[in-house]
Design an enzyme around this catalytic site. Structure first.
Site, mmCIF file in Angstrom:
data_model
loop_
_atom_site.group_PDB
_atom_site.id
_atom_site.type_symbol
_atom_site.label_atom_id
_atom_site.label_comp_id
_atom_site.label_asym_id
_atom_site.label_seq_id
_atom_site.Cartn_x
_atom_site.Cartn_y
_atom_site.Cartn_z
ATOM 1 N N TRP A 26 0.850 -1.385 -0.223
ATOM 2 C CA TRP A 26 -0.032 -0.036 -0.153
ATOM 3 C C TRP A 26 0.649 1.364 -0.014
ATOM 4 C CZ3 TRP A 26 -5.051 2.023 1.025
ATOM 5 C CH2 TRP A 26 -6.197 1.310 0.614
ATOM 6 N N GLU A 62 -1.116 -6.448 7.556
ATOM 7 C CA GLU A 62 0.056 -7.779 7.324
ATOM 8 C C GLU A 62 1.310 -7.741 8.114
ATOM 9 O OE1 GLU A 62 -2.134 -6.242 4.932
ATOM 10 O OE2 GLU A 62 -3.870 -7.817 5.614
ATOM 11 N N CYS A 91 2.427 2.646 5.665
ATOM 12 C CA CYS A 91 2.747 3.308 5.696
ATOM 13 C C CYS A 91 1.181 3.772 4.999
ATOM 14 C CB CYS A 91 3.537 4.683 3.851
ATOM 15 S SG CYS A 91 2.737 6.539 3.926
ATOM 16 N N VAL A 92 0.757 4.412 5.956
ATOM 17 C CA VAL A 92 -0.445 4.720 6.875
ATOM 18 C C VAL A 92 -1.298 5.771 6.585
ATOM 19 C CG1 VAL A 92 -2.554 4.070 7.955
ATOM 20 C CG2 VAL A 92 -0.507 2.388 8.114
ATOM 21 N N ILE A 93 -2.078 6.087 5.747
ATOM 22 C CA ILE A 93 -2.835 7.938 5.303
ATOM 23 C C ILE A 93 -3.669 7.927 5.672
ATOM 24 C CG2 ILE A 93 -2.496 9.389 3.679
ATOM 25 C CD1 ILE A 93 -0.522 8.534 2.001
ATOM 26 N N GLU A 152 -10.732 8.716 5.577
ATOM 27 C CA GLU A 152 -11.793 9.338 5.702
ATOM 28 C C GLU A 152 -12.819 8.709 7.479
ATOM 29 O OE1 GLU A 152 -14.066 11.122 2.538
ATOM 30 O OE2 GLU A 152 -12.973 12.342 2.748
ATOM 31 N N THR A 153 -12.064 7.707 7.045
ATOM 32 C CA THR A 153 -12.562 6.725 8.526
ATOM 33 C C THR A 153 -11.596 6.323 9.358
ATOM 34 O OG1 THR A 153 -12.529 4.892 7.100
ATOM 35 C CG2 THR A 153 -14.988 5.516 6.056
ATOM 36 N N HIS A 159 -10.967 4.075 10.271
ATOM 37 C CA HIS A 159 -9.152 2.232 9.846
ATOM 38 C C HIS A 159 -8.070 2.852 9.877
ATOM 39 C CE1 HIS A 159 -12.860 0.580 6.804
ATOM 40 N NE2 HIS A 159 -11.451 -0.188 6.862
ATOM 41 N N ARG A 201 9.127 12.172 5.016
ATOM 42 C CA ARG A 201 9.804 11.306 5.363
ATOM 43 C C ARG A 201 9.889 9.902 4.469
ATOM 44 N NH1 ARG A 201 5.708 14.190 7.574
ATOM 45 N NH2 ARG A 201 6.244 14.968 10.146
HETATM 46 N N1 RBF Z 1 -2.756 -0.544 4.274
HETATM 47 C C1 RBF Z 1 -1.242 0.412 4.740
HETATM 48 O O1 RBF Z 1 -0.273 0.198 4.144
HETATM 49 N N2 RBF Z 1 -1.640 1.973 4.180
HETATM 50 C C2 RBF Z 1 -3.356 2.738 4.053
HETATM 51 O O2 RBF Z 1 -3.137 3.503 3.927
HETATM 52 C C3 RBF Z 1 -3.752 1.796 4.351
HETATM 53 N N3 RBF Z 1 -5.392 2.101 4.373
HETATM 54 C C4 RBF Z 1 -6.913 1.014 4.199
HETATM 55 C C5 RBF Z 1 -7.725 1.700 4.258
HETATM 56 C C6 RBF Z 1 -8.405 0.975 4.404
HETATM 57 C C7 RBF Z 1 -10.581 1.575 4.490
HETATM 58 C C8 RBF Z 1 -9.090 -0.209 3.931
HETATM 59 C C9 RBF Z 1 -10.007 -0.910 4.231
HETATM 60 C C10 RBF Z 1 -7.646 -0.752 4.565
HETATM 61 C C11 RBF Z 1 -6.167 0.039 4.193
HETATM 62 N N4 RBF Z 1 -5.021 -0.613 4.073
HETATM 63 C C12 RBF Z 1 -3.892 0.097 4.303
HETATM 64 C C13 RBF Z 1 -5.056 -2.270 3.700
HETATM 65 C C14 RBF Z 1 -4.967 -2.762 4.885
HETATM 66 O O3 RBF Z 1 -3.218 -2.604 5.936
HETATM 67 C C15 RBF Z 1 -4.823 -4.259 5.195
HETATM 68 O O4 RBF Z 1 -4.105 -4.567 4.238
HETATM 69 C C16 RBF Z 1 -6.196 -4.405 5.048
HETATM 70 O O5 RBF Z 1 -7.407 -4.569 5.395
HETATM 71 C C17 RBF Z 1 -6.944 -6.421 4.526
HETATM 72 O O6 RBF Z 1 -6.081 -6.631 6.238
#
Ligand code: RBF
Length: 155
Positions: free
Chosen positions: A28, A64, A86-88, A91-92, A94, A133
């Site tokens: 991601w 994961e 990287c998690v960005i 709007e939810t 999550h 970063r």
């Molecule tokens: N994984 C990331 O590594 N970065 C993200 O920004 C990210 N945003 C997500 C947003 C939503 C709404 C969902 C459902 C998943 C997102 N994921 C993201 C994926 C998450 O890490 C994972 O791969 C999935 O939820 C499947 O287990």
């Protein structure tokens, strides 16, 4: 700027040429996580690791990372694991669920296996903050994660 005490330019006392490292990379936000990977990979080589001892594992998303890190850390010949993601914020809620789970999961792998497992996961409000970063004005957090695990092998 704040960061790990040692940098790649400082000589490490530890010879890591025979140590194996796993680098687990979330797909991601690939543009960012590839830059983090390059930073971590380059840093380990600069610190004296052998290219053939750097094992890359890809996972779909940051959620994961803990499971893949656990699988790698359980292998006898792996000295340390670097988790990159990287998690960005969207709007939810999550974002919060993912960030908390990943941070707790990675800490659990550290304590359960007794091996250094770095949390090289960016948790940012937007892509601009992430780019800053991942080789931008705030350095490369992948590189810092690599320096950190080597530091922990010495600690
Ligand atoms: N994984 C990331 O590594 N970065 C993200 O920004 C990210 N945003 C997500 C947003 C939503 C709404 C969902 C459902 C998943 C997102 N994921 C993201 C994926 C998450 O890490 C994972 O791969 C999935 O939820 C499947 O287990």
């Amino acid at each position: 700027m704040a960061g790990p005490l040692k940098t790649t330019s400082e000589k490490s006392k530890l010879n890591i040429s025979n140590k194996k490292f796993a680098i687990v990379v979330a797909e991601w936000n690939e543009e960012i996580t590839e830059a983090l990977f390059q930073g971590a990979h380059e840093a380990l080589l600069q610190l004296g690791a052998k290219k053939s001892n750097l094992i890359r594992v890809n996972v779909p998303g940051s959620y994961e990372l803990p499971l893949a890190a656990q699988r790698m850390a359980k292998q006898k010949d792996i000295a340390a694991v670097i988790c990159l993601g990287c998690v960005i914020q969207g709007e939810t809620p999550h974002f919060d669920y993912i960030c908390n789970s990943v941070a707790n999961g990675i800490m659990r792998v550290n304590l359960d296996t007794g091996k250094p497992v770095a949390f090289g996961v960016l948790t940012t409000l937007d892509k601009k903050q992430a780019l800053e970063r991942a080789g931008g004005k705030y350095g490369n957090k992948g590189e810092e994660a690599a320096v950190t695990v080597v530091g922990m092998l010495e600690a």
